[in-house]
Scaffold this motif. Structure first.
Motif, PDB file in Angstrom:
ATOM      1  N   GLY A 192       0.801  -1.220   0.000  1.00 51.27           N
ATOM      2  CA  GLY A 192       0.000   0.000   0.000  1.00 51.27           C
ATOM      3  C   GLY A 192       0.836   1.273   0.000  1.00 51.27           C
ATOM      4  N   GLN A 193       2.116   1.146   0.305  1.00 54.29           N
ATOM      5  CA  GLN A 193       3.011   2.312   0.340  1.00 54.29           C
ATOM      6  C   GLN A 193       4.311   1.916  -0.339  1.00 54.29           C
ATOM      7  N   ASN A 194       4.203   1.741  -1.663  1.00 53.16           N
ATOM      8  CA  ASN A 194       5.336   1.128  -2.370  1.00 53.16           C
ATOM      9  C   ASN A 194       6.144   2.110  -3.227  1.00 53.16           C
ATOM     10  N   VAL A 195       6.171   3.377  -2.789  1.00 53.28           N
ATOM     11  CA  VAL A 195       7.209   4.341  -3.189  1.00 53.28           C
ATOM     12  C   VAL A 195       7.131   4.916  -4.610  1.00 53.28           C
ATOM     13  N   ILE A 196       6.797   4.085  -5.584  1.00 53.72           N
ATOM     14  CA  ILE A 196       6.901   4.552  -6.969  1.00 53.72           C
ATOM     15  C   ILE A 196       5.836   3.921  -7.855  1.00 53.72           C
ATOM     16  N   HIS A 197       5.404   4.687  -8.846  1.00 54.13           N
ATOM     17  CA  HIS A 197       4.530   4.188  -9.907  1.00 54.13           C
ATOM     18  C   HIS A 197       5.243   4.325 -11.245  1.00 54.13           C
ATOM     19  N   GLY A 198       5.068   3.351 -12.121  1.00 51.15           N
ATOM     20  CA  GLY A 198       5.534   3.470 -13.499  1.00 51.15           C
ATOM     21  C   GLY A 198       4.548   2.766 -14.411  1.00 51.15           C
ATOM     22  N   SER A 199       4.288   3.341 -15.564  1.00 57.14           N
ATOM     23  CA  SER A 199       3.327   2.757 -16.510  1.00 57.14           C
ATOM     24  C   SER A 199       3.715   1.320 -16.851  1.00 57.14           C
ATOM     25  N   ASP A 200       2.688   0.453 -17.032  1.00 58.38           N
ATOM     26  CA  ASP A 200       2.975  -0.966 -17.279  1.00 58.38           C
ATOM     27  C   ASP A 200       3.001  -1.356 -18.749  1.00 58.38           C
ATOM     28  N   GLY A 201       2.823  -0.385 -19.659  1.00 55.78           N
ATOM     29  CA  GLY A 201       2.877  -0.696 -21.088  1.00 55.78           C
ATOM     30  C   GLY A 201       2.651   0.577 -21.886  1.00 55.78           C
ATOM     31  N   PRO A 202       2.834   0.504 -23.202  1.00 55.47           N
ATOM     32  CA  PRO A 202       2.712   1.703 -24.036  1.00 55.47           C
ATOM     33  C   PRO A 202       1.330   2.364 -23.975  1.00 55.47           C
ATOM     34  N   GLU A 203       0.271   1.547 -23.902  1.00 55.62           N
ATOM     35  CA  GLU A 203      -1.077   2.136 -23.852  1.00 55.62           C
ATOM     36  C   GLU A 203      -1.323   2.847 -22.532  1.00 55.62           C
ATOM     37  N   SER A 204      -0.932   2.208 -21.420  1.00 53.65           N
ATOM     38  CA  SER A 204      -1.102   2.884 -20.123  1.00 53.65           C
ATOM     39  C   SER A 204      -0.244   4.127 -20.062  1.00 53.65           C
ATOM     40  N   ALA A 205       0.951   4.066 -20.628  1.00 54.24           N
ATOM     41  CA  ALA A 205       1.841   5.225 -20.601  1.00 54.24           C
ATOM     42  C   ALA A 205       1.178   6.412 -21.298  1.00 54.24           C
ATOM     43  N   ALA A 206       0.640   6.179 -22.488  1.00 52.35           N
ATOM     44  CA  ALA A 206      -0.006   7.267 -23.232  1.00 52.35           C
ATOM     45  C   ALA A 206      -1.212   7.796 -22.459  1.00 52.35           C
ATOM     46  N   ARG A 207      -1.991   6.883 -21.899  1.00 56.34           N
ATOM     47  CA  ARG A 207      -3.190   7.271 -21.141  1.00 56.34           C
ATOM     48  C   ARG A 207      -2.810   8.093 -19.908  1.00 56.34           C
TER      49      ARG A 207
END
Ligand code: DAT
Ligand code: MG
Length: 144
Positions: free
Chosen positions: A111-126
């Motif tokens: 629940g407190q895991n420091v960082i988010h990064g997009s999981d693929g090209p579609e999520s990244a664009a969104r």
């Protein structure tokens, strides 16, 4: 292939003074930060950002957490950036993240895991479109 990912230092990490450490790792990897801002995410943006998890039991606490304090949001660009960043972040559950990864070095709780990064090209664009305008991601000088 050059990719762009949406990366976010979450409120727990900002509060713990880990922003510089995380940005440093991203830069030292050779990735370029082409947009960056620190802000408290609005509830609407948080619910849209985590829309895929709307029906999960943890959705409420996830939105509460991510809007609980300032986050540092970044547009990060480079060769294979999306996968490279996911590997640097480690597994979602920090107890399963390998040492050497950001979560494996700095977190213990999912629940407190420091960082988010997009999981693929579609999520990244969104996700980039939710949090940044095109102009905010430009590496060119601002027009006079
Ligand atoms: P990731 O952030 O690695 O892409 P995800 O998209 O599956 O992982 O989940 C988004 C966030 O939701 C995650 O970073 C932390 C939270 N989360 C995921 N699973 C959870 C769980 N079982 N309990 C509480 N929070 C959870
Ligand atoms: Mg995710």
């Amino acid at each position: 292939m050059t990719e762009r990912s949406f990366v976010m230092v979450k409120p727990d990490a900002v509060a713990r003074g880990l922003t510089g450490e995380i940005i440093g790792r991203i830069e030292r990897r050779g990735l370029a930060i082409v947009g960056m801002k620190k802000a408290v995410m609005t509830r609407a943006a948080a619910e849209e950002h985590y829309g895929e998890h709307r029906d999960k039991p943890f959705f409420g606490e996830l939105v509460e957490f991510i809007t609980s304090g300032p986050v540092v949001m970044m547009a990060v660009e480079g060769e294979g950036a999306i996968g490279a960043l996911r590997a640097m972040m480690g597994a979602t559950d920090p107890l399963k993240s390998a040492p050497g990864t950001i979560r494996g070095d700095f977190a213990l709780e999912v629940g407190q895991n420091v960082i988010h990064g997009s999981d693929g090209p579609e999520s990244a664009a969104r996700e980039l479109a939710i949090h940044f305008t095109e102009a905010e991601m430009s590496s060119a000088p601002a027009p006079v």
